[in-house]
Structures are given as C-alpha cells and as structure tokens.
Design an enzyme around this catalytic site. Structure first.
Site, PDB file in Angstrom:
ATOM      1  CB  THR A  22     -28.090  13.279  39.289  1.00 20.45           C
ATOM      2  OG1 THR A  22     -29.329  13.034  39.937  1.00 20.45           O
ATOM      3  CG2 THR A  22     -27.699  12.034  38.502  1.00 20.45           C
ATOM      4  CB  CYS A  28     -32.904   6.632  38.080  1.00 22.43           C
ATOM      5  SG  CYS A  28     -34.363   6.644  39.153  1.00 22.43           S
ATOM      6  CG  HIS A  45     -32.255  11.449  38.210  1.00 16.53           C
ATOM      7  ND1 HIS A  45     -31.512  11.492  39.361  1.00 16.53           N
ATOM      8  CD2 HIS A  45     -32.933  10.287  38.260  1.00 16.53           C
ATOM      9  CE1 HIS A  45     -31.744  10.392  40.075  1.00 16.53           C
ATOM     10  NE2 HIS A  45     -32.615   9.651  39.423  1.00 16.53           N
TER      11      HIS A  45
END
Lengths: 159, 206
Positions: A22, A28, A45
């Site tokens: 990712t 995040c 994620h």
C-alpha cells in the site's frame, strides 16, 4: 507471483510468491497478518479508528472492523489462526504543529485502536513502525513475512 | 446536508465553482503582485471525485509534493490545504527570492524557501478566504500555515479522513496559475468540519 496493491479503505490477501503493498500512508495505518507456515499474508489500509457510530459501512475503512475482517478472510483463505502474526505501520501526524484540533491527531488514535484490537484478538504484534510526521509506503513479502517500509527523507527499513 | 457528497446537486457545484473562481482570482492577483509577473488563471475545475481518483489526479500516492495547511476558525471551522508540485514550489520561491537554483541538482527546499512558501501560502489562503467572506458574509480567520514535504498520499490523508466519515469522495478544486513561460498548478482543498459545512451551504443559499 503478483504485486497486490491495497487502496485506501481496502484489503488484499496474497499467496507465497505475492507481495502485498500500500502506497503513501499518512495518518492511515496499514496492518498486516502473516501465516509463516502456509505463507499467506494480507494487508488492510484503514483511515479511521472505530466502526461504531459511523454513517459509512465500509468495514475496511476502520481499524477495529478492518482488522476483524482481515482475520476472518485470512482464515477463510486457509491461514491458521494460531500461527498468525501482525505488523503495523503508518499513523503519522503529517502537520506536526497542527495538533490543537482533535481530528488532526487521527493518526495517533488509529494506532491506538489498531493495537487494542490486535491485543483483544490475541494476535501477536511482531513489528511496529508508527507515528512520526512522515509518509510511508509498505510492502509485505509473503514468502518471508518481512515488511519493507519506504519513506521520503527517513530512509528505508525492514521489520 | 447530503448524506453523501456525491448527492450534491449541479447547482451546488456551480456555486462552489463560482466561489473557487473568485477565491482563486483573488489569490492569482496576490501571487502576481508578490512574484511581479503576469499571472493568468484557468477556470477552476470543481468536482466531487472518489478518493482513488483524486490521488491519480495528483500523479499517484508516492508523488513528492509540498502541502501547506491552514486552520480556519471563526464562523467556519476546518482547514484549507494547498498542494503544490515540488518543482512548482521551487520555481515559485526562486522567482520570489530572485535567485537561481543550480541546474541539475536535486530539488530541495532550504530554510529561506520554506519561509517564502509559508508567506506565499499565507497570502494566497488569505485572498481565498476573503472571497469566501465577501460572498457569504462569514468571517473566517486563518492560522499560520504548516508545511510538509512528502508523498501526496500521506499529505492528502488529512483531507480524506475528514470526508471519509461521510463517504468515499472529496470536493476538489483545481486551479492552474501560469505566466507566459511557466505553468504552475495549485490545488486547493476547502475542508469545513460538519457544522461549518452546513453553515457554508446555508449562507450560499443552498
């Protein structure tokens, strides 16, 4: 052999020769689960801490529901509940001086709820690279379970 | 307030475009004054776009950018995020500071650049906010800008988090500033919090 790219509020699970990645995590958090025996690995994620009380029902978007989904899907994909180990990265505070407003500390809360959820589900945490004020790109190599973390200006590391 | 941003009607989009137009117009005039050059401005693109799409517009999550964040307080609370390509930010500071960067060197920003960019964004955001005030009668004061140079995915997450509570799209406003030879892209994100969003819509008559 494939590279699986996990988008924001998304989840992917790969087999032995796969890499699950990712890109550009800020506040995040990317949470990975890996079964070192069956060489299955997955990544979620998440962008917000808690599912409860939200109007949005994408379970991959929240730390608590996202980790629970990842666990369930890993088991369905053939992973053994008792061999699973967890790693997490992200949760930065991108604008360091902007901490007066609560929502700007979201990274910290994302990390806290992720850790609590992993503890509650008795998933051992074997790697943790969270906090700070820089972005991260992470790659999980399913053959080894290693997690590579790339940054801008803060080098590269493997956990 | 629509439950999902994608439920925003055409009329609201038009109003936001007008707001963006005036805001960016003001900002371009200020920029022309600081840089002492002719700055023209494109009609802003306003759209409600999904998260993944916005990151593609900004050239992928790992693209290196400069983010300038200003908190708003007063009648509206929330923040404004301005995103510049690193190359454009370097261009702006070398014009503003009247110094040439050595050719072929890696793009970096020193202390003077940071200070110049903070000042430029302060003025741009100030002009933008005064347009909002003029159109809505709302009084908003900006904080001193915070700056970060990092992957755009990481910087934009601050916007996505706020919009993420209600859906998977953001209200996006893109304005291109350019002079005769160079073109610089500035991306403005206006991110009022929930309450302020309602106040803003109401004061715009929506």
């Amino acid at each position: 052999m494939a590279t699986l790219i996990v988008k924001i509020a998304d989840l992917q699970i790969g087999r032995e020769m796969d890499t699950v990645t990712t890109l550009g995590l800020g506040s995040c958090v990317g949470i990975t689960l890996h079964d070192p025996i069956r060489k299955i690995g997955g990544l979620v994620h998440i962008m917000l801490p808690e599912y409860a009380g939200q109007t949005d029902h994408n379970r991959f978007k929240f730390a608590d529901s996202g980790i629970a989904e990842l666990l369930e899907r890993m088991i369905r994909a053939g992973a053994s509940r008792h061999s699973l180990v967890a790693k997490l990265a992200g949760g930065a505070h991108m604008f360091s001086g902007a901490g007066t407003q609560n929502f700007l500390k979201i990274g910290e809360r994302n990390v806290m709820v992720s850790l609590n959820t992993l503890h509650a589900l008795k998933l051992p945490i074997v790697g943790n690279d969270t906090g700070g004020s820089h972005g991260r790109t992470i790659e999980l190599y399913n053959n080894t379970g290693k997690l590579k973390i790339r940054t801008v200006g803060f080098g590269e590391k493997i956990i | 307030m629509p439950h999902e941003l994608k439920d925003i009607g055409e009329q609201s989009i038009d109003t936001f475009r007008e707001l963006g137009n005036i805001g960016a117009g003001n900002a371009a005039t200020s920029l022309a004054t600081i840089l002492n050059m002719q700055i023209s401005m494109s009609v802003p693109e306003v759209a409600v776009v999904p998260f993944d799409h916005i990151i593609n517009i900004l050239h992928g999550p790992e693209n290196l950018v400069v983010g300038l964040l200003v908190n708003m307080s007063g009648d509206l609370n929330g923040f404004i995020l301005m995103i510049l390509e690193l190359k454009d930010a370097c261009e702006m500071t070398s014009i503003a500071l009247q110094r040439e960067k050595p050719q072929g060197q890696e793009l970096t920003l020193d202390e003077l650049d940071v200070s110049a960019l903070t000042e430029i964004s302060n003025i741009l955001v100030g002009s933008y906010l005064s347009a909002i005030s003029a159109m809505t009668g709302l009084v908003v004061s900006p904080s001193v800008p915070q700056m970060a140079v990092d992957m755009v995915g990481a910087i934009i997450s601050i916007v996505l988090v706020e919009y993420g509570k209600i859906g998977d799209s953001v209200l996006f406003l893109k304005t291109k500033f350019s002079d005769v030879n160079k073109s610089m892209n500035g991306h403005f994100f206006l991110i009022p919090d929930f309450e302020s969003y309602k106040i803003l819509m109401k004061s715009l008559g929506l």
